[in-house]
Scaffold this active site. Structure first.
Site, mmCIF file in Angstrom:
data_model
loop_
_atom_site.group_PDB
_atom_site.id
_atom_site.type_symbol
_atom_site.label_atom_id
_atom_site.label_comp_id
_atom_site.label_asym_id
_atom_site.label_seq_id
_atom_site.Cartn_x
_atom_site.Cartn_y
_atom_site.Cartn_z
ATOM 1 N N GLY A 1 -5.666 -4.019 -2.816
ATOM 2 C CA GLY A 1 -6.734 -3.030 -2.973
ATOM 3 C C GLY A 1 -6.133 -1.745 -3.496
ATOM 4 C CG HIS A 2 -5.301 -1.245 -7.024
ATOM 5 N ND1 HIS A 2 -4.915 -2.533 -6.752
ATOM 6 C CD2 HIS A 2 -5.899 -1.284 -8.228
ATOM 7 C CE1 HIS A 2 -5.264 -3.314 -7.754
ATOM 8 N NE2 HIS A 2 -5.869 -2.584 -8.661
ATOM 9 C CB THR A 3 -8.589 4.123 -4.918
ATOM 10 O OG1 THR A 3 -8.860 3.438 -3.696
ATOM 11 C CG2 THR A 3 -9.781 4.981 -5.298
ATOM 12 C CG ASP B 1 -1.693 -1.248 1.408
ATOM 13 O OD1 ASP B 1 -2.270 -1.723 0.422
ATOM 14 O OD2 ASP B 1 -1.676 -1.794 2.527
ATOM 15 N NE ARG C 1 2.893 -30.593 -6.091
ATOM 16 C CZ ARG C 1 3.645 -31.514 -5.522
ATOM 17 N NH1 ARG C 1 4.419 -32.266 -6.261
ATOM 18 N NH2 ARG C 1 3.634 -31.693 -4.228
ATOM 19 C CB SER D 1 4.409 10.654 -4.713
ATOM 20 O OG SER D 1 3.041 10.856 -4.702
ATOM 21 N N GLY E 1 1.576 3.150 -2.425
ATOM 22 C CA GLY E 1 1.190 4.114 -3.454
ATOM 23 C C GLY E 1 1.825 3.828 -4.809
ATOM 24 C CE LYS E 2 1.820 -2.614 -5.569
ATOM 25 N NZ LYS E 2 1.162 -2.241 -4.320
ATOM 26 N N GLY E 3 0.374 2.389 -7.187
ATOM 27 C CA GLY E 3 -0.676 2.493 -8.217
ATOM 28 C C GLY E 3 -0.476 3.714 -9.106
ATOM 29 C CE LYS E 4 1.833 10.314 -7.814
ATOM 30 N NZ LYS E 4 1.622 11.554 -7.051
ATOM 31 C CG LEU F 1 8.084 14.665 1.149
ATOM 32 C CD1 LEU F 1 9.061 13.863 2.009
ATOM 33 C CD2 LEU F 1 8.856 15.518 0.149
ATOM 34 C CB THR G 1 -8.665 -5.433 0.852
ATOM 35 O OG1 THR G 1 -8.001 -5.135 -0.366
ATOM 36 C CG2 THR G 1 -9.337 -6.790 0.741
ATOM 37 C CD GLN H 1 -0.511 -8.819 -2.356
ATOM 38 O OE1 GLN H 1 0.042 -9.423 -3.239
ATOM 39 N NE2 GLN H 1 -1.785 -8.521 -2.407
#
Ligand code: IMP
Length: 435
Positions: free
Chosen positions: A49-51, A22, A151, A424, A24-27, A340, A308, A232
């Protein structure tokens, strides 16, 4: 699509998270995926979970890659897919005018399915751990991956086998028996309902399910822009994270290699998102956690609540040792320092530069292990920085940041030993300083 690509995003690159998730890699996936010919997600499942916010509205996704509005996305071999969640996300997008086709979403035929019994087993296993629960998301992740390593279990391609009903029946009997043995209520599973749901999922997902590796290789070999989208974080890696307080997949560059067969030495850049402070959700060691008003302040200003589960995230100071380690196992070549601006109001900011255990000092280079048997005893040694106490929100250039903020960032860069390529300072794409 690749013609106007800035050099940074050319070729095969990966964006991931070098912490406990979480960050903030989504950006950065959103930025990178504007130039990507294909985005491949490889880790976890609906535990993420990401917005995503854009002209179509605001979307809260768990399975859908963040790059979905920008380019072709693939849910790779090692993603675990709950068909209920995936169909809900597809429905949500369709109802808001963004229908999904194989031109924007492909699903690996080898991805494992998360079904009712996995969620049931997840809850039963947490109870069985007694006072030592992991604080999982309850989405059935661990049991789905454990079936995978055993398996057993159903995968996407099984839905399309001619004997699917037979496979389902066998699976139903086996999983019911397992849950009963674990002390659960196996009567809870609805055979007809589950089968009907899977048949519906089978029809709806059919055009998107395929063997994805040949396509990924073709694009990679042709020098197209392939972007790996992490989920993750590397400190949650099954093996290299703070095990057992981790998830069941490999959110590191190694996981990308396992899912795609494209090895780390063929990936040009690995951009690791790292917060300007510390945070984690769920149980497990977190040496720089704050239990006071400062922790609450960071949580509120940083909106640190799980997407989530809605759980409040545990917040604390930046930890150089854990971040150095997380970035190393992530395979990071660059850092994206996020959030930041969350520290804008803070009078004094601390950074953990060493751990003290039994009277001895440890730094990143002589850390014996990241596991709880060591980390639980680690007392952080802090260096204190004066806060800058002005808003950094509208800043576009590094040199325009307050000097105190610049010093803070440069200190982190020096000690994490990786270039901080992006800083960011807000949730929007524009609130990003590129260096
Ligand atoms: P699981 O992945 O649901 O089994 O949960 C195992 C641990 O990983 C728990 O501490 C979760 O809170 C954590 N976790 C799983 N997915 C994420 C994520 O996307 N972000 C942050 N923490 C996560």
């Amino acid at each position: 699509m690749s013609t106007k690509t800035p050099p940074y995003w050319k070729g095969t690159n990966v964006v991931l998270d070098a912490g406990w998730g979480d960050s903030g890699k989504g950006k950065f996936v959103d930025i990178g995926s504007q130039y990507a010919d294909v985005v491949v997600r490889w880790a976890g499942g609906p535990n993420a979970g990401h917005t995503v916010k854009n002209e179509h509205g605001e979307f809260k996704f768990h399975l859908m890659p963040s790059g979905i509005f920008n380019t072709l996305c693939i849910l790779g071999d090692t993603v675990v897919i709950d068909p209920h969640v995936l169909l809900e996300e597809i429905d949500e997008m369709e109802s808001r005018g963004f229908p999904l086709t194989p031109l924007n979403l492909l699903i690996s035929a080898d991805a494992s399915l998360i079904l009712e019994w996995h969620k049931h087993r997840d809850a039963l296993t947490e109870t069985a751990r007694g006072g030592k629960k992991l604080g999982t998301t309850g989405r059935g992740i661990g049991p789905a991956y454990s079936d995978r390593t055993e398996r057993t279990g159903l995968k996407m391609f099984h839905l399309y086998e001619s004997n699917f009903e037979k496979l389902f029946e066998r699976e139903f009997r086996w999983q019911s028996k397992l849950c009963k043995l674990m002390g659960g209520d196996h009567e809870a599973f609805d055979y007809d309902g589950m089968l009907a749901h899977l048949k519906n999922a089978r029809e709806r997902l059919k055009p998107m399910v395929q063997n994805v590796i040949p396509l990924i290789w073709k694009m990679h070999d042709a020098g197209k822009n392939v972007l790996g989208e992490g989920a993750q974080g590397s400190l949650l890696d099954l093996d290299l994270g703070t095990t057992p307080y981790v998830t069941s997949s490999h959110p590191t560059i190694a996981g990308f290699g396992i899912a795609t067969g494209i090895h780390a030495n063929k990936v040009k850049r690995v951009l690791a998102a790292v917060r300007a402070y510390g945070a984690r959700v769920g149980d497990g060691p977190f040496p720089t956690e704050l239990f006071d008003k400062m922790g609450e302040h960071i949580r509120e200003v940083g909106h640190e609540y799980g997407t989530t589960t809605g759980r409040p995230r545990r917040c604390g100071w930046f930890d150089i040792i854990a971040t150095w380690y997380g970035a190393r196992v992530a395979g990071a070549t660059h850092i994206a320092l996020t959030k930041l601006d969350v520290l804008d109001d803070v009078e004094e900011i601390k950074v953990c530069t060493a751990y003290e255990v039994d009277g001895q000092k440890y730094d990143a280079r002589n850390l014996p292990t990241i596991k709880p048997r060591f980390l639980d005893k680690a007392q952080p040694v802090y260096k204190t920085f004066p806060g800058w106490q002005v808003s950094t929100r509208s800043v576009k250039k590094f040199k325009e940041l307050p000097i105190k903020a610049q010093k803070y960032v440069l200190f982190l860069e020096k000690h994490v030993e990786l270039p901080i390529k992006f800083v960011s300072v807000g949730p929007d794409r524009e609130d990003t300083i590129a260096r």
